[in-house]
Design a protein around this motif. Structure first.
Motif, PDB file in Angstrom:
ATOM      1  N   UNK A  82     -11.141  14.805 -28.982  1.00  0.00           N
ATOM      2  CA  UNK A  82     -10.015  15.007 -28.043  1.00  0.00           C
ATOM      3  C   UNK A  82      -9.753  13.736 -27.240  1.00  0.00           C
ATOM      4  N   UNK A  83     -10.842  13.126 -26.765  1.00  0.00           N
ATOM      5  CA  UNK A  83     -10.735  11.897 -25.985  1.00  0.00           C
ATOM      6  C   UNK A  83     -10.089  10.778 -26.804  1.00  0.00           C
ATOM      7  N   UNK A 132       5.470   4.206 -35.459  1.00  0.00           N
ATOM      8  CA  UNK A 132       4.800   2.978 -35.019  1.00  0.00           C
ATOM      9  C   UNK A 132       3.373   3.096 -35.526  1.00  0.00           C
ATOM     10  N   UNK A 133       2.763   1.958 -35.897  1.00  0.00           N
ATOM     11  CA  UNK A 133       1.463   2.010 -36.571  1.00  0.00           C
ATOM     12  C   UNK A 133       0.509   0.949 -36.005  1.00  0.00           C
ATOM     13  N   UNK A 134      -0.611   1.439 -35.468  1.00  0.00           N
ATOM     14  CA  UNK A 134      -1.620   0.542 -34.894  1.00  0.00           C
ATOM     15  C   UNK A 134      -2.817   0.469 -35.844  1.00  0.00           C
ATOM     16  N   UNK A 135      -3.091  -0.726 -36.354  1.00  0.00           N
ATOM     17  CA  UNK A 135      -4.181  -0.875 -37.318  1.00  0.00           C
ATOM     18  C   UNK A 135      -5.363  -1.610 -36.704  1.00  0.00           C
ATOM     19  N   UNK A 136      -6.563  -1.015 -36.823  1.00  0.00           N
ATOM     20  CA  UNK A 136      -7.788  -1.657 -36.331  1.00  0.00           C
ATOM     21  C   UNK A 136      -8.712  -1.914 -37.502  1.00  0.00           C
ATOM     22  N   UNK A 137      -9.272  -3.117 -37.592  1.00  0.00           N
ATOM     23  CA  UNK A 137     -10.419  -3.298 -38.486  1.00  0.00           C
ATOM     24  C   UNK A 137     -11.627  -2.756 -37.743  1.00  0.00           C
ATOM     25  N   UNK A 138     -12.567  -2.176 -38.482  1.00  0.00           N
ATOM     26  CA  UNK A 138     -13.755  -1.579 -37.838  1.00  0.00           C
ATOM     27  C   UNK A 138     -15.060  -2.141 -38.373  1.00  0.00           C
ATOM     28  N   UNK A 139     -14.993  -3.120 -39.280  1.00  0.00           N
ATOM     29  CA  UNK A 139     -16.236  -3.611 -39.875  1.00  0.00           C
ATOM     30  C   UNK A 139     -16.318  -5.128 -39.839  1.00  0.00           C
ATOM     31  N   UNK A 140     -17.320  -5.726 -39.188  1.00  0.00           N
ATOM     32  CA  UNK A 140     -18.353  -5.033 -38.391  1.00  0.00           C
ATOM     33  C   UNK A 140     -17.789  -4.617 -37.038  1.00  0.00           C
ATOM     34  N   UNK A 146     -13.912  -6.327 -30.142  1.00  0.00           N
ATOM     35  CA  UNK A 146     -13.536  -7.301 -29.115  1.00  0.00           C
ATOM     36  C   UNK A 146     -12.040  -7.616 -29.148  1.00  0.00           C
ATOM     37  N   UNK A 147     -11.378  -7.285 -30.247  1.00  0.00           N
ATOM     38  CA  UNK A 147      -9.927  -7.508 -30.360  1.00  0.00           C
ATOM     39  C   UNK A 147      -9.116  -6.233 -30.088  1.00  0.00           C
ATOM     40  N   UNK A 148      -9.780  -5.131 -29.853  1.00  0.00           N
ATOM     41  CA  UNK A 148      -9.067  -3.862 -29.634  1.00  0.00           C
ATOM     42  C   UNK A 148      -8.483  -3.821 -28.219  1.00  0.00           C
ATOM     43  N   UNK A 149      -7.574  -2.858 -27.973  1.00  0.00           N
ATOM     44  CA  UNK A 149      -6.936  -2.770 -26.657  1.00  0.00           C
ATOM     45  C   UNK A 149      -7.930  -2.551 -25.504  1.00  0.00           C
ATOM     46  N   UNK A 150      -7.614  -3.102 -24.323  1.00  0.00           N
ATOM     47  CA  UNK A 150      -8.396  -2.803 -23.115  1.00  0.00           C
ATOM     48  C   UNK A 150      -7.629  -1.824 -22.215  1.00  0.00           C
ATOM     49  N   UNK A 151      -6.399  -1.557 -22.605  1.00  0.00           N
ATOM     50  CA  UNK A 151      -5.620  -0.511 -21.929  1.00  0.00           C
ATOM     51  C   UNK A 151      -5.277   0.535 -22.971  1.00  0.00           C
ATOM     52  N   UNK A 153      -8.024   2.019 -20.133  1.00  0.00           N
ATOM     53  CA  UNK A 153      -9.276   1.335 -19.799  1.00  0.00           C
ATOM     54  C   UNK A 153     -10.493   1.785 -20.616  1.00  0.00           C
ATOM     55  N   UNK A 154     -10.569   3.046 -20.987  1.00  0.00           N
ATOM     56  CA  UNK A 154     -11.747   3.510 -21.742  1.00  0.00           C
ATOM     57  C   UNK A 154     -11.551   3.387 -23.255  1.00  0.00           C
ATOM     58  N   UNK A 155     -10.493   2.730 -23.649  1.00  0.00           N
ATOM     59  CA  UNK A 155     -10.131   2.715 -25.075  1.00  0.00           C
ATOM     60  C   UNK A 155     -11.267   2.255 -25.987  1.00  0.00           C
ATOM     61  N   UNK A 156     -11.816   1.069 -25.689  1.00  0.00           N
ATOM     62  CA  UNK A 156     -12.848   0.520 -26.602  1.00  0.00           C
ATOM     63  C   UNK A 156     -14.079   1.411 -26.648  1.00  0.00           C
ATOM     64  N   UNK A 157     -14.487   1.902 -25.487  1.00  0.00           N
ATOM     65  CA  UNK A 157     -15.679   2.737 -25.419  1.00  0.00           C
ATOM     66  C   UNK A 157     -15.486   4.020 -26.240  1.00  0.00           C
ATOM     67  N   UNK A 158     -14.356   4.690 -26.017  1.00  0.00           N
ATOM     68  CA  UNK A 158     -14.121   5.979 -26.677  1.00  0.00           C
ATOM     69  C   UNK A 158     -13.880   5.793 -28.180  1.00  0.00           C
ATOM     70  N   UNK A 159     -12.941   4.909 -28.516  1.00  0.00           N
ATOM     71  CA  UNK A 159     -12.595   4.752 -29.933  1.00  0.00           C
ATOM     72  C   UNK A 159     -13.767   4.113 -30.702  1.00  0.00           C
ATOM     73  N   UNK A 160     -14.536   3.247 -30.013  1.00  0.00           N
ATOM     74  CA  UNK A 160     -15.735   2.657 -30.630  1.00  0.00           C
ATOM     75  C   UNK A 160     -16.764   3.733 -30.974  1.00  0.00           C
TER      76      UNK A 160
END
Ligand code: OGA
Ligand code: NI
Length: 345
Positions: A82-83, A132-140, A146-151, A153-160
């Protein structure tokens, strides 16, 4: 940037701009899709007990008939799902300047996080997708994050955390598929699904859903995909000559077989065509987690599945070769992507 549909939310678009109108044969049309052939929902809780073989057969059957199934009790915490969905939705609601950091129309951009309007090929496509399409590499993960959004604010922590959890779930599903096919344990482990990426689709309300598409029909080129969808309908699969909806089930993941599993299973498992339609009332968000082989990996039908009555259907090829061929098809006749690798009897 004005090409991002999520930036135009304040301006009420009353009619669909011409560049988003698909030719008649590709439009979703107004017909309701058949709702009686549900894609199987499989409970993974039972895999710890005596029922394990039954579950693996259910997965196999669904993968043969639909190329899709949904899983519940999969071990990824509900709150985290959900988060994660909240983070994605909040990202697309950000002011245009916060999204601009990630915006690109360059399909070859080497950044680990990219925001595209419509698709990778916006500039050359005939018709744009209502997405609209947001693509993230996840490996490694440690490097890419470190290139993912910081807004927000909890984005990297949650999506990571989400990326880490889904990466743990997939080997469990692959092992069940392995058992169902009768392959040695760990056959799909390691480099076959090592290169992960996350593709977040945002489909704002559309002025005319009967003329537009959120995502055109396609099969996923990778090994396997784990899709998180919100509670809005939109995903459809093509089965028995009609489009059927894969309606949201609370806390479930939609799993679909990619072309590489179809090749390795020697056509036992199917990669099935799917698309996303839009609606005029609510925005829909989905996130596809792709598990890809590394570029240099050779993909071929498993030897254990081949014998005199089951000759190999496909030739061996490097994943990068497959991918290059898939990309050049450019959506026009994508259903032909496996033909190029078929052996003739
Ligand atoms: C994809 C996909 C479906 C959806 O991203 O490959 O099929 O419902 N997404 O957004
Ligand atoms: Ni897909």
């Amino acid at each position: 940037m004005e090409k991002l549909i999520s930036n135009n939310n304040q301006v009420q678009i009353r009619s669909l701009p011409e560049k988003y109108i698909f030719p008649p044969e590709k439009r979703p049309g107004k017909l309701p899709v058949s709702a009686c052939k549900f894609v199987p929902v499989i409970d993974l809780e039972e895999t710890a007990g005596d029922n394990r073989a039954v579950i693996s057969q259910k997965i196999l059957k669904a993968s043969q008939e639909f190329g899709f199934f949904q899983v519940v009790n999969h071990g990824v915490p509900e709150d985290l799902m959900k988060d994660t969905m909240r983070m994605f939705k909040e990202f697309f609601e950000l002011p245009a300047e916060d999204k601009a950091i990630f915006y690109t129309e360059d399909a070859r951009s080497k950044k680990h996080c990219k925001l595209y309007p419509s698709s990778l090929i916006y500039a050359t496509e005939d018709v744009h997708l209502w997405r609209d399409n947001l693509k993230h590499d996840c490996h490694p993960l440690e490097k890419c994050i470190l290139d993912w959004p910081v807004k927000p604010t909890r984005y990297r922590q949650v999506v990571g955390s989400y990326a880490a959890e889904v990466t743990k779930l997939v080997p469990r599903i692959l092992e069940l598929i392995c058992e169902g096919l009768g392959l040695e344990s760990g056959y799909f482990e390691g480099k076959l699904g090592e290169v992960t990426s996350l593709s977040v689709n945002h489909y704002p309300p559309c002025p005319d859903p009967s003329l537009a598409l959120g995502l055109s029909k396609h099969c996923d080129p990778n090994l396997i995909t784990i899709l998180l969808q919100d509670d809005v309908c939109g995903l459809q699969i093509f089965k028995d000559n009609e489009w059927i909806g894969v309606d949201p089930v609370p806390n479930a993941f939609v799993v679909n077989i990619g072309y590489q599993l179809q090749i390795m299973s020697n056509n036992k498992l199917k990669s099935v065509e799917h698309r996303a339609v839009t609606n005029s009332r609510t925005a829909r968000t989905s996130a596809a987690f792709f598990f890809n082989p590394s570029d240099d990996i050779m993909i071929a039908p498993a030897k254990a599945l081949i014998n005199a009555s089951n000759p190999p259907v496909f030739r061996a090829c490097q994943y990068i070769e497959f991918l290059r061929n898939y990309m050049t098809r450019n959506g026009s006749d994508i259903d032909d992507a496996l033909e190029h690798f078929k052996l003739r009897a």
